[in-house]
Design a protein around this motif. Structure first.
Motif, PDB file in Angstrom:
ATOM      1  N   THR A 273      -2.342   1.106   5.850  1.00 22.17           N
ATOM      2  CA  THR A 273      -3.604   0.649   5.260  1.00 22.17           C
ATOM      3  C   THR A 273      -4.451  -0.017   6.332  1.00 22.17           C
ATOM      4  O   THR A 273      -3.945  -0.840   7.104  1.00 22.17           O
TER       5      THR A 273
ATOM      6  N   ILE B 103       2.267  -6.469   9.532  1.00 16.67           N
ATOM      7  CA  ILE B 103       0.901  -6.877   9.205  1.00 16.67           C
ATOM      8  C   ILE B 103       0.205  -7.245  10.506  1.00 16.67           C
ATOM      9  O   ILE B 103       0.702  -8.082  11.264  1.00 16.67           O
TER      10      ILE B 103
ATOM     11  N   ARG C 175      -8.009  -2.225   6.609  1.00 19.38           N
ATOM     12  CA  ARG C 175      -9.054  -2.939   5.861  1.00 19.38           C
ATOM     13  C   ARG C 175      -9.988  -3.625   6.852  1.00 19.38           C
ATOM     14  O   ARG C 175      -9.569  -4.505   7.602  1.00 19.38           O
TER      15      ARG C 175
ATOM     16  N   TRP D 268      -0.774  -6.587  -1.180  1.00 21.72           N
ATOM     17  CA  TRP D 268      -0.067  -5.519  -0.439  1.00 21.72           C
ATOM     18  C   TRP D 268       1.405  -5.893  -0.255  1.00 21.72           C
ATOM     19  O   TRP D 268       2.292  -5.049  -0.435  1.00 21.72           O
TER      20      TRP D 268
ATOM     21  N   TYR E 117      -0.027  -2.799   7.502  1.00 20.55           N
ATOM     22  CA  TYR E 117      -1.306  -3.239   6.938  1.00 20.55           C
ATOM     23  C   TYR E 117      -2.115  -3.847   8.076  1.00 20.55           C
ATOM     24  O   TYR E 117      -1.733  -4.865   8.650  1.00 20.55           O
TER      25      TYR E 117
END
Length: 279
Positions: free
Chosen positions: A246, A130, A248, A273, A218
């Motif tokens: 991903t 992350i 965002r 997630w 992420y």
């Protein structure tokens, strides 16, 4: 109310004593190890930990050398790889706490650069990476001349500190900015020249390494971040070697999306997630 946390001590391989903090629900479904950003500390992730604990997830972090309760000149590092020793100690503790459950690695800002470098160097398995407003490309509020001179300053004046960054760049929320400024464990000093130069080198290495990493990732970033450029997250997302990736971007958010106006949505999407990858 802040979640209950446990303080502990860790030792890096070179003997540096680090201060750690863990927020754990009973029998956590997974554990997230957090590498904080420059000038801050582990305790600033209590909000994330509270929401994570409510979902049955644990959070553990440690103050990097020169940060928070850990010893050392504030925000100074001799070699970027010294931070990897700190993450070695943190991840060993996190695996112990996870007790066989999924373990995720998260890095914010400079901590994102550290986490990505650690994965590329150590090649240890984790359930996912992350990256929060990760330092993957320098933002617009960092002086260009300072960036250009970084290698020379690092060599000849490694402890030199330039212009302090404006705390208002972290969030649109005045209360969050005030909490940052008044936190005695936050350093408001400008980063030393050596740390800045080492971080720039790590950014280049991370861009080269991204294609060789295939674990779930992420990335999230405020699109108004002036400290770390959101294009860095876009670039790593595009280069990433795996298909489970991903990106965002949060409209209007500044550097600390966890402490900006959309914080509840930011954390909810992140935790969703993680939970989707705990089955």
């Amino acid at each position: 109310m802040a979640p209950q946390s446990t303080l502990f001590e860790l030792y890096a391989a070179d003997g540096v004593k680090l201060s750690g903090q863990a927020w754990l629900p009973p029998a956590p479904r997974a554990v997230v190890a957090v590498v904080h950003g420059i000038a801050e500390h582990a305790g600033r992730y209590a909000f994330l930990a509270d929401r994570a604990n409510q979902c049955g997830l644990g959070v553990v972090s440690a103050d990097l050398r020169g940060h928070g309760r850990s010893p050392g000149e504030r925000s100074y590092v001799e070699r970027f790889d010294d931070y990897l020793l700190d993450v070695d100690a943190l991840m060993a503790k996190a695996r112990e706490l996870a007790a066989g459950r999924p373990l995720f690695l998260m890095g914010h800002s400079m901590g994102g650069a550290i986490a990505l470098r650690w994965l590329a160097q150590r090649k240890q398995p984790v359930a996912g990476l992350i990256l929060s407003s990760a330092a993957l490309k320098i933002g617009g509020d960092v002086p260009r001349l300072l960036v250009a001179l970084a290698p020379l300053l690092s060599r000849w004046l490694p402890h030199l500190r330039g212009t302090r960054l404006d705390p208002a760049t972290i969030s649109r929320d005045p209360a969050a900015v005030a909490a940052y400024v008044n936190d005695p464990l936050v350093s408001l000093l400008a980063p030393p020249a050596r740390t800045g130069a080492e971080l720039l080198q790590a950014m280049e290495a991370n861009r080269a390494a991204a294609a060789g990493l295939a674990l779930p990732v992420y990335l999230f970033h405020g699109d108004a971040d002036r400290l770390t450029d959101p294009d860095g997250s876009r670039d790593i997302h595009e280069r990433w070697g795996g298909s489970d990736k991903t990106l965002r971007l949060w409209p209007g958010s500044r550097h600390e999306t966890f402490n900006d106006l959309d914080r509840e949505g930011v954390v909810a999407e992140l935790l969703g997630w993680i939970l989707a990858r705990c089955a």
